[in-house]
Design a protein around this motif. Structure first.
Motif, PDB file in Angstrom:
ATOM      1  N   GLN A   1     -16.524  62.685 -35.965  1.00  0.00           N
ATOM      2  CA  GLN A   1     -17.784  62.258 -36.538  1.00  0.00           C
ATOM      3  C   GLN A   1     -17.801  62.526 -38.039  1.00  0.00           C
ATOM      4  OE1 GLN A   1     -20.983  61.110 -35.033  1.00  0.00           O
ATOM      5  NE2 GLN A   1     -19.350  60.365 -33.710  1.00  0.00           N
TER       6      GLN A   1
ATOM      7  N   SER B   1     -11.892  57.676 -38.344  1.00  0.00           N
ATOM      8  CA  SER B   1     -10.565  58.310 -38.238  1.00  0.00           C
ATOM      9  C   SER B   1     -10.078  58.570 -39.647  1.00  0.00           C
ATOM     10  CB  SER B   1      -9.593  57.410 -37.470  1.00  0.00           C
ATOM     11  OG  SER B   1      -9.461  56.172 -38.122  1.00  0.00           O
TER      12      SER B   1
ATOM     13  N   SER C   1      -9.590  62.074 -35.718  1.00  0.00           N
ATOM     14  CA  SER C   1     -10.779  61.251 -35.527  1.00  0.00           C
ATOM     15  C   SER C   1     -11.927  62.154 -35.119  1.00  0.00           C
ATOM     16  CB  SER C   1     -10.545  60.163 -34.484  1.00  0.00           C
ATOM     17  OG  SER C   1     -10.237  60.743 -33.242  1.00  0.00           O
TER      18      SER C   1
ATOM     19  N   SER D   1     -13.741  66.199 -37.237  1.00  0.00           N
ATOM     20  CA  SER D   1     -14.928  65.694 -37.919  1.00  0.00           C
ATOM     21  C   SER D   1     -14.904  66.116 -39.377  1.00  0.00           C
ATOM     22  CB  SER D   1     -16.200  66.198 -37.240  1.00  0.00           C
ATOM     23  OG  SER D   1     -16.294  65.637 -35.945  1.00  0.00           O
TER      24      SER D   1
ATOM     25  N   ASP E   1     -18.680  57.312 -36.273  1.00  0.00           N
ATOM     26  CA  ASP E   1     -17.321  57.600 -35.808  1.00  0.00           C
ATOM     27  C   ASP E   1     -16.326  57.111 -36.850  1.00  0.00           C
ATOM     28  OD1 ASP E   1     -18.201  58.646 -33.363  1.00  0.00           O
ATOM     29  OD2 ASP E   1     -18.213  56.659 -32.433  1.00  0.00           O
TER      30      ASP E   1
END
Length: 134
Positions: free
Chosen positions: A39, A129, A37, A107, A127
């Motif tokens: 950005q 995942s 997970s 990210s 955000d």
């Protein structure tokens, strides 16, 4: 172990065994665990670190340096999930074609068209995942 405890354990095991050995029905949806997970950002693509040319309309990504792992995942696909402001989730899959040395662990840098599957480009980041597909 006492005889009573042994009987109790055996009875418990007999009750639990069917649940532990029940197979998942064929065709049943099985939720995949998100391994990473971070950005999501976007970049304008071209010649990636994997050595392939891509265009902005391709659904491709650049992984953070640790996940990229020297190109080990070039050509693999990832599935990404993001939650919207209304609580709904959006999922999409894209191919690994590049490395993102400025991305933090977990990210991912997305092609503009893949980014737009989730959010408008003016959002800039969100955000999410993700996990590698099998």
């Amino acid at each position: 172990m006492s005889r009573t405890a042994l009987y109790a354990f055996t009875a418990l095991l007999a009750l639990a065994a069917p649940a532990l050995s029940t197979p998942v029905p064929q065709g049943a949806a099985v939720a995949k665990r998100a391994d990473h997970s971070g950005q999501a950002t976007y970049f304008y693509v071209g010649l990636g670190a994997c050595g392939w040319n891509s265009v902005d309309s391709d659904w491709v990504v650049a992984l953070d340096t640790n996940s990229y792992n020297g190109g080990e995942h070039c050509g693999k696909t990832i599935t990404m999930t993001a939650t919207g402001d209304d609580g709904s989730t959006t999922t999409g899959s894209a191919t690994v074609v590049d490395e993102c040395p400025t991305c933090g662990d977990g990210s991912v840098d997305l092609s503009p068209s893949f980014f737009q599957n989730f959010k408008s480009l003016d959002v800039g980041t969100f955000d999410m995942s993700w996990s590698f597909d099998s």
